[in-house]
Design a protein around this motif. Structure first.
Motif, PDB file in Angstrom:
ATOM      1  N   THR A  46     -20.175 -81.054   3.292  1.00 21.35           N
ATOM      2  CA  THR A  46     -19.209 -81.419   4.320  1.00 21.35           C
ATOM      3  C   THR A  46     -18.570 -82.785   4.082  1.00 21.35           C
ATOM      4  O   THR A  46     -17.335 -82.908   4.100  1.00 21.35           O
ATOM      5  N   ILE A  47     -19.381 -83.804   3.877  1.00 16.71           N
ATOM      6  CA  ILE A  47     -18.836 -85.147   3.657  1.00 16.71           C
ATOM      7  C   ILE A  47     -17.994 -85.219   2.386  1.00 16.71           C
ATOM      8  O   ILE A  47     -16.867 -85.750   2.420  1.00 16.71           O
ATOM      9  N   PRO A  48     -18.474 -84.708   1.241  1.00 15.78           N
ATOM     10  CA  PRO A  48     -17.624 -84.731   0.044  1.00 15.78           C
ATOM     11  C   PRO A  48     -16.313 -83.960   0.231  1.00 15.78           C
ATOM     12  O   PRO A  48     -15.265 -84.389  -0.251  1.00 15.78           O
ATOM     13  N   ALA A  49     -16.371 -82.826   0.949  1.00 14.62           N
ATOM     14  CA  ALA A  49     -15.156 -82.044   1.184  1.00 14.62           C
ATOM     15  C   ALA A  49     -14.171 -82.829   2.044  1.00 14.62           C
ATOM     16  O   ALA A  49     -12.962 -82.836   1.775  1.00 14.62           O
ATOM     17  N   LEU A  50     -14.662 -83.500   3.081  1.00 16.54           N
ATOM     18  CA  LEU A  50     -13.821 -84.342   3.931  1.00 16.54           C
ATOM     19  C   LEU A  50     -13.184 -85.466   3.125  1.00 16.54           C
ATOM     20  O   LEU A  50     -11.979 -85.754   3.265  1.00 16.54           O
ATOM     21  N   MET A  51     -13.966 -86.097   2.293  1.00 19.86           N
ATOM     22  CA  MET A  51     -13.461 -87.193   1.474  1.00 19.86           C
ATOM     23  C   MET A  51     -12.379 -86.712   0.522  1.00 19.86           C
ATOM     24  O   MET A  51     -11.364 -87.401   0.312  1.00 19.86           O
ATOM     25  N   VAL A 118     -29.851 -83.332  17.290  1.00 19.37           N
ATOM     26  CA  VAL A 118     -29.028 -84.454  16.809  1.00 19.37           C
ATOM     27  C   VAL A 118     -28.443 -84.127  15.438  1.00 19.37           C
ATOM     28  O   VAL A 118     -27.256 -84.377  15.176  1.00 19.37           O
ATOM     29  N   ILE A 119     -29.256 -83.565  14.573  1.00 16.90           N
ATOM     30  CA  ILE A 119     -28.796 -83.192  13.232  1.00 16.90           C
ATOM     31  C   ILE A 119     -27.703 -82.133  13.326  1.00 16.90           C
ATOM     32  O   ILE A 119     -26.680 -82.203  12.623  1.00 16.90           O
ATOM     33  N   LEU A 120     -27.904 -81.145  14.190  1.00 19.22           N
ATOM     34  CA  LEU A 120     -26.914 -80.085  14.322  1.00 19.22           C
ATOM     35  C   LEU A 120     -25.601 -80.633  14.889  1.00 19.22           C
ATOM     36  O   LEU A 120     -24.523 -80.237  14.446  1.00 19.22           O
ATOM     37  N   CYS A 121     -25.698 -81.540  15.864  1.00 13.78           N
ATOM     38  CA  CYS A 121     -24.488 -82.148  16.421  1.00 13.78           C
ATOM     39  C   CYS A 121     -23.722 -82.916  15.350  1.00 13.78           C
ATOM     40  O   CYS A 121     -22.490 -82.801  15.255  1.00 13.78           O
ATOM     41  N   LEU A 122     -24.433 -83.676  14.538  1.00 19.39           N
ATOM     42  CA  LEU A 122     -23.804 -84.404  13.441  1.00 19.39           C
ATOM     43  C   LEU A 122     -23.098 -83.436  12.494  1.00 19.39           C
ATOM     44  O   LEU A 122     -21.946 -83.646  12.103  1.00 19.39           O
ATOM     45  N   SER A 123     -23.789 -82.371  12.145  1.00 17.98           N
ATOM     46  CA  SER A 123     -23.224 -81.377  11.240  1.00 17.98           C
ATOM     47  C   SER A 123     -21.982 -80.717  11.830  1.00 17.98           C
ATOM     48  O   SER A 123     -20.960 -80.550  11.152  1.00 17.98           O
ATOM     49  N   PHE A 124     -22.059 -80.361  13.117  1.00 23.55           N
ATOM     50  CA  PHE A 124     -20.935 -79.688  13.759  1.00 23.55           C
ATOM     51  C   PHE A 124     -19.728 -80.603  13.948  1.00 23.55           C
ATOM     52  O   PHE A 124     -18.588 -80.157  13.860  1.00 23.55           O
ATOM     53  N   VAL A 125     -19.978 -81.884  14.245  1.00 28.30           N
ATOM     54  CA  VAL A 125     -18.870 -82.831  14.371  1.00 28.30           C
ATOM     55  C   VAL A 125     -18.118 -82.941  13.047  1.00 28.30           C
ATOM     56  O   VAL A 125     -16.881 -82.839  12.993  1.00 28.30           O
ATOM     57  N   LEU A 126     -18.860 -83.142  11.977  1.00 31.22           N
ATOM     58  CA  LEU A 126     -18.235 -83.286  10.665  1.00 31.22           C
ATOM     59  C   LEU A 126     -17.555 -81.989  10.225  1.00 31.22           C
ATOM     60  O   LEU A 126     -16.475 -82.007   9.625  1.00 31.22           O
ATOM     61  N   SER A 127     -18.186 -80.858  10.527  1.00 29.87           N
ATOM     62  CA  SER A 127     -17.610 -79.567  10.158  1.00 29.87           C
ATOM     63  C   SER A 127     -16.302 -79.310  10.909  1.00 29.87           C
ATOM     64  O   SER A 127     -15.332 -78.798  10.349  1.00 29.87           O
TER      65      SER A 127
END
Length: 215
Positions: A46-51, A118-127
């Motif tokens: 997710t992060i590399p794709a966003l970048m 918390v982990i899922l929320c982080l993942s969903f926000v970035l996704s």
């Protein structure tokens, strides 16, 4: 022609493989939620794709500061979009119960601890930001480079968004068509990027939470 090739390569690599399905915690098995697997997806996909997407946007100097700058328009966009997503998703889920066989039921892997939520929320926000960055910001704001009118860019955005969700089944595809059209409309109407991204996130996390209550 170069912008078409760039957009196609991005779409195939980041979305057409079916990875978007996993943004919703969808699984074909009854395996439980894995925080480590979710973090692996966040940091290695997710992060590399966003970048990558934002590097291409900034490099091409097509970034619209007045669109990505947070403001009141984002509150209005989120306020309109989130209820629409909930109502649409609820109706489609209700109707699908009369057509799906038990073996076809989609399983949502729900977290069981506060840390996992918390982990899922982080993942969903970035996704959510990843999808909105490509399907709305990248595609629609580049419509002039693509020689597309606003309606044509919206149509292209909806088609690409819905096709990459087809792996979750026909009902998810239909939901993606309707929600993708609304995302695009709100983006064009209010020039809101953060509003639709937050509404996207809230809908995804609400879906998992409601699934937890029902199980």
């Amino acid at each position: 022609m170069g912008i078409y090739i760039e957009a196609l390569i991005l779409y195939i690599l980041l979305f057409f493989s079916g990875t978007a399905v996993h943004f919703y915690g969808i699984s074909s098995s009854a395996a439980g939620f894995s925080a480590s697997a979710e973090l692996m997806k966040v940091f290695f996909y997710t992060i590399p794709a966003l970048m990558l997407i934002w590097y291409l946007i900034v490099k091409a100097k097509t970034i619209e500061i007045w669109i990505i700058k947070p403001g009141k328009k984002d509150f209005k966009a989120a306020f309109l979009t989130y209820p629409f997503l909930l109502i649409t998703g609820s109706i489609i889920s209700f109707v699908s119960l009369y057509f799906n066989e038990p073996s076809e039921k989609i399983i949502l892997n729900s977290p069981s601890t506060g840390f996992e939520w918390v982990i899922l929320c982080l993942s969903f926000v970035l996704s959510a930001y990843l999808e909105e960055s490509f399907f709305r910001f990248y595609i629609i704001t580049k419509r002039q480079e693509l020689n597309l009118t606003a309606p044509a860019a919206l149509f292209l955005s909806v088609v690409l968004f819905s096709v990459c969700h087809i792996g979750a089944g026909p009902w998810s595809f239909l939901n993606a068509v309707l929600c993708g059209a609304f995302f695009g409309f709100i983006f064009l109407r209010y020039n809101s990027f953060h509003g639709i991204a937050i509404a996207h996130f809230l809908y995804n996390i609400t879906s998992v939470y409601l699934n937890t209550l029902n199980n």
